[in-house]
Enzyme design. Structure first.
Site, PDB file in Angstrom:
ATOM      1  N   ARG A  46      74.055  53.847  40.094  1.00  0.00           N
ATOM      2  CA  ARG A  46      72.790  54.490  39.483  1.00  0.00           C
ATOM      3  C   ARG A  46      73.088  56.044  39.437  1.00  0.00           C
ATOM      4  NH1 ARG A  46      71.605  50.828  36.188  1.00  0.00           N
ATOM      5  NH2 ARG A  46      70.472  49.183  37.107  1.00  0.00           N
ATOM      6  N   ALA A  55      54.566  76.725  32.715  1.00  0.00           N
ATOM      7  CA  ALA A  55      54.927  75.563  33.623  1.00  0.00           C
ATOM      8  C   ALA A  55      55.824  76.227  34.569  1.00  0.00           C
ATOM      9  CB  ALA A  55      55.825  74.505  32.888  1.00  0.00           C
ATOM     10  N   GLY A  65      64.770  57.279  33.645  1.00  0.00           N
ATOM     11  CA  GLY A  65      65.918  56.519  33.829  1.00  0.00           C
ATOM     12  C   GLY A  65      67.061  57.077  34.707  1.00  0.00           C
ATOM     13  N   GLU A  79      62.609  86.889  38.925  1.00  0.00           N
ATOM     14  CA  GLU A  79      63.562  88.013  38.219  1.00  0.00           C
ATOM     15  C   GLU A  79      64.201  87.340  37.297  1.00  0.00           C
ATOM     16  OE1 GLU A  79      65.409  89.915  41.377  1.00  0.00           O
ATOM     17  OE2 GLU A  79      66.959  88.022  41.660  1.00  0.00           O
TER      18      GLU A  79
END
Lengths: 191, 191
Positions: free
Chosen positions: A37, A76, A115, A140
């Site tokens: 994985r 965000a 995933g 910055e």
């Protein structure tokens, strides 16, 4: 929930960056076989559905090197280590938009790419915005331009793919749903 | 859209895996300074909002090593090189659920993590499902269990975080919005 759990046999950290780490794990599958994985570790992030008093959605245009283009997103940013998401949300809102919010409430949290990554995004709704005097600016190496869009304008941006990411698509759909719920309540009150 | 474009000065590919690649780029910022960007390259993916004839949403429970837990997701999978997303969607629907769909339509595409990854997810809606005889199964390292949930059950799973990823949260919200639109049309027809 650990159905079909995959136990780690070996783990190798291949990269430790400013924002993400990469590790590859050899895992034991439920059938006794093994697989590998590839996993990105990310500190987690917040985003803010920020609404002006006249119901416009505050958006930032930002160049995204991964996409080699700029897109319009809701404000965000990443969590600092140990930081409460609501603190991050208030900071990012200030830095990217210059606004503070009297009511910053958690809406939902979701993993963006289960995933291969553990990035968890916490979505907040900000109402009752006020301009912060001498607001902190962006990092910055971060350049953004602000927009205020009506819901209809945001939906058009989704169609022409100026809005093109999951959290912002979720936010626009959330606002459409809220608008329908409000309309339904009003029409029920009339009857 | 290339506002605030960041031109690549240097690029180093640090990892090439089965699913993701990692590259670090030194970029020129709009103000003339430089910064680095850590970027995950991903082949892209599809997911499918698959609805049974009695309006249940088909979900798969799957262990996600990146999260160290299993979650309920709508069926999904990666694009093969050069593959049309609608082909991937039909294949993943067959492999993960055993269903085919007479109407597999594209709903929206969005980037999952534009800050560090180029993974683009194409969302499809599948109606008029039929069972495929001798359907192809999942990949040999993939274990899933099927569920069929009402919209209300799916919303409960969002609250208790058995559903915990962006594409599935988007899908559940999409279905709630469609249900409200249908109800509004019906009530308008009555008047």
């Amino acid at each position: 929930m650990n159905r079909f759990e995959e136990k780690t046999i070996e783990k190798e950290v291949l990269f430790e960056g400013r924002i993400i780490n990469l590790q590859v794990e050899k895992v034991a599958l439920p059938n006794g076989k093994t697989s590998t994985r590839e996993i990105i570790k990310h500190p987690g992030a917040v985003c803010v559905i920020a609404l002006t008093d006249d119901d416009k959605l505050i958006m930032v245009e930002q160049y995204r090197k991964a996409l080699e283009r700029s897109i319009l997103e809701i404000p965000a940013g990443k969590l600092e280590p140990g930081e409460e998401p609501v603190i991050t949300a208030a900071r990012e809102l200030e830095e990217e938009t210059g606004y503070g919010s009297e009511t910053l409430t958690h809406l939902i949290s979701f993993y963006t790419s289960p995933g291969f990554a553990d990035e968890l995004v916490h979505v907040f709704v900000a109402n009752n915005l006020y301009k912060i005097q001498n607001a902190k600016g962006t990092d910055e190496d971060e350049f953004v331009e602000l927009y205020e869009l009506t819901l209809e304008e945001a939906e058009e941006c989704l169609v022409d793919q100026r809005i093109f990411d999951a959290k912002t698509a979720y936010a626009v759909q959330y606002l459409r749903l809220q608008k329908m719920i409000d309309q339904q309540k009003k029409s029920q009150n009339k009857i």
